[in-house]
Design an enzyme around this catalytic site. Structure first.
Site, PDB file in Angstrom:
ATOM      1  N   ASP A 150       5.510  -2.344   3.942  1.00 55.89           N
ATOM      2  CA  ASP A 150       6.026  -3.600   3.383  1.00 55.89           C
ATOM      3  C   ASP A 150       7.366  -3.326   2.712  1.00 55.89           C
ATOM      4  O   ASP A 150       7.461  -2.473   1.823  1.00 55.89           O
ATOM      5  CB  ASP A 150       5.042  -4.179   2.364  1.00 55.89           C
ATOM      6  N   SER A 181       0.814  -1.213   0.000  1.00 54.02           N
ATOM      7  CA  SER A 181       0.000   0.000   0.000  1.00 54.02           C
ATOM      8  C   SER A 181       0.848   1.263   0.000  1.00 54.02           C
ATOM      9  O   SER A 181       0.454   2.285  -0.574  1.00 54.02           O
ATOM     10  CB  SER A 181      -0.943   0.002   1.208  1.00 54.02           C
ATOM     11  N   LYS A 203     -11.118  -0.006  -0.932  1.00 47.85           N
ATOM     12  CA  LYS A 203     -10.581  -0.704   0.243  1.00 47.85           C
ATOM     13  C   LYS A 203     -11.400  -0.359   1.487  1.00 47.85           C
ATOM     14  O   LYS A 203     -11.650  -1.226   2.329  1.00 47.85           O
ATOM     15  CB  LYS A 203      -9.113  -0.341   0.446  1.00 47.85           C
ATOM     16  N   TYR A 237     -12.463  -7.813   3.426  1.00 43.54           N
ATOM     17  CA  TYR A 237     -11.043  -7.510   3.254  1.00 43.54           C
ATOM     18  C   TYR A 237     -10.232  -8.440   4.134  1.00 43.54           C
ATOM     19  O   TYR A 237      -9.918  -8.125   5.273  1.00 43.54           O
ATOM     20  CB  TYR A 237     -10.774  -6.042   3.636  1.00 43.54           C
ATOM     21  N   ASP A 257       0.946  -0.954   7.816  1.00 45.52           N
ATOM     22  CA  ASP A 257       2.308  -1.468   7.880  1.00 45.52           C
ATOM     23  C   ASP A 257       3.067  -0.982   6.643  1.00 45.52           C
ATOM     24  O   ASP A 257       2.473  -0.732   5.591  1.00 45.52           O
ATOM     25  CB  ASP A 257       2.320  -3.000   7.871  1.00 45.52           C
ATOM     26  N   ASP A 276       6.664  -4.864   7.882  1.00 40.15           N
ATOM     27  CA  ASP A 276       6.721  -6.264   7.456  1.00 40.15           C
ATOM     28  C   ASP A 276       7.859  -6.368   6.445  1.00 40.15           C
ATOM     29  O   ASP A 276       7.785  -5.780   5.354  1.00 40.15           O
ATOM     30  CB  ASP A 276       5.417  -6.707   6.802  1.00 40.15           C
TER      31      ASP A 276
END
Length: 247
Positions: free
Chosen positions: A17, A4, A130, A139, A15, A69
């Protein structure tokens, strides 16, 4: 950075990524041992969770209260160039399945950004979709629904179909298009190729193909990633969740 954050639809609770790439002499074992130990001794890093046995091995932690993450891939290169292009097919050569899945997270995000005609309109539309999905309880990859990359590909498909539409129109068209979509016809942002690259065991990287692969033909809601090797990002959607999504 992928997910995202790379797509420009993150918020304060998201988070980050991150894909960690290393040259060939650094192994995944190093990542989950010596790097883990380094993190535990780093000021500001908390809540470290190491999951090396996951389908996509991941290290989860917070740094300065920001959740991260991090996934890992060791490329078959003695040195990583500073100008490394994540979409270069040489990045995939000789990798195991876990590494291919890790590196393809970033490759898919890059392809989506390149394939949408208007990135700003795409981001605005994806934020709305979303939010709708979360409010409707739709989701969650773990529960057999769709996750971030699935919705990103669906929204990107609508953006490709209606190049000049504003976000308001794109949201409307999203529901119009996918209420009439003839599943299991796949959603694809580009035609996929099979370059027959080999993994570390000498096997060709598997590309999604419903005509040639019986297991792929059983997929209910194929949403195909735009990066080689093409995969169905919604392979875990089952009939009950699919019916709820259609409703």
């Amino acid at each position: 950075i992928f997910g995202s954050t790379r797509l420009g639809v993150h918020n304060a609770d998201s988070d980050i990524d991150i894909l960690c790439l290393a040259p060939s002499f650094v192994s995944r074992s190093d990542f989950f041992t010596s790097f883990y130990n380094e993190l535990t001794n780093t000021v500001g890093v908390e809540s470290i969770l190491s999951v090396p046995e996951a389908y996509t091995p991941v290290m989860k932690f917070t740094i300065d209260r920001q959740a991260v993450d991090m996934i890992f891939a060791s490329l078959k290169m003695p040195v990583l160039p500073s100008s490394l292009d994540i979409l270069d097919l040489r990045c995939l050569e000789g990798l195991d399945d876990s590494s291919v899945r890790c590196i393809n997270g970033a490759r898919v995000a890059e392809w989506i950004c390149r394939l949408v005609p208007n990135l700003e309109n795409f981001c605005s539309t994806l934020r709305v979709i979303k939010y709708w999905a979360r409010q409707r309880g739709l989701y969650s990859n773990m529960l057999g629904f769709l996750g971030g990359v699935n919705y990103a590909i669906l929204v990107a498909q609508v953006c490709q179909l209606y190049v000049c539409a504003c976000p308001f129109t794109l949201v409307h068209k999203f529901f119009e298009v996918f209420s009439m979509w003839q599943w299991p016809n796949p959603v694809m942002l580009r035609s996929y190729e099979d370059f027959h690259l080999q993994d570390k065991d000498g096997h060709a990287l598997q590309v999604w193909n419903a005509r040639a692969n019986h297991r792929d033909a059983t997929h209910i809601m194929p949403i195909i990633t735009p990066a080689y090797p093409a995969m169905n990002s919604a392979y875990n959607v089952s009939q009950p969740q699919f019916r709820v999504f259609q409703v």
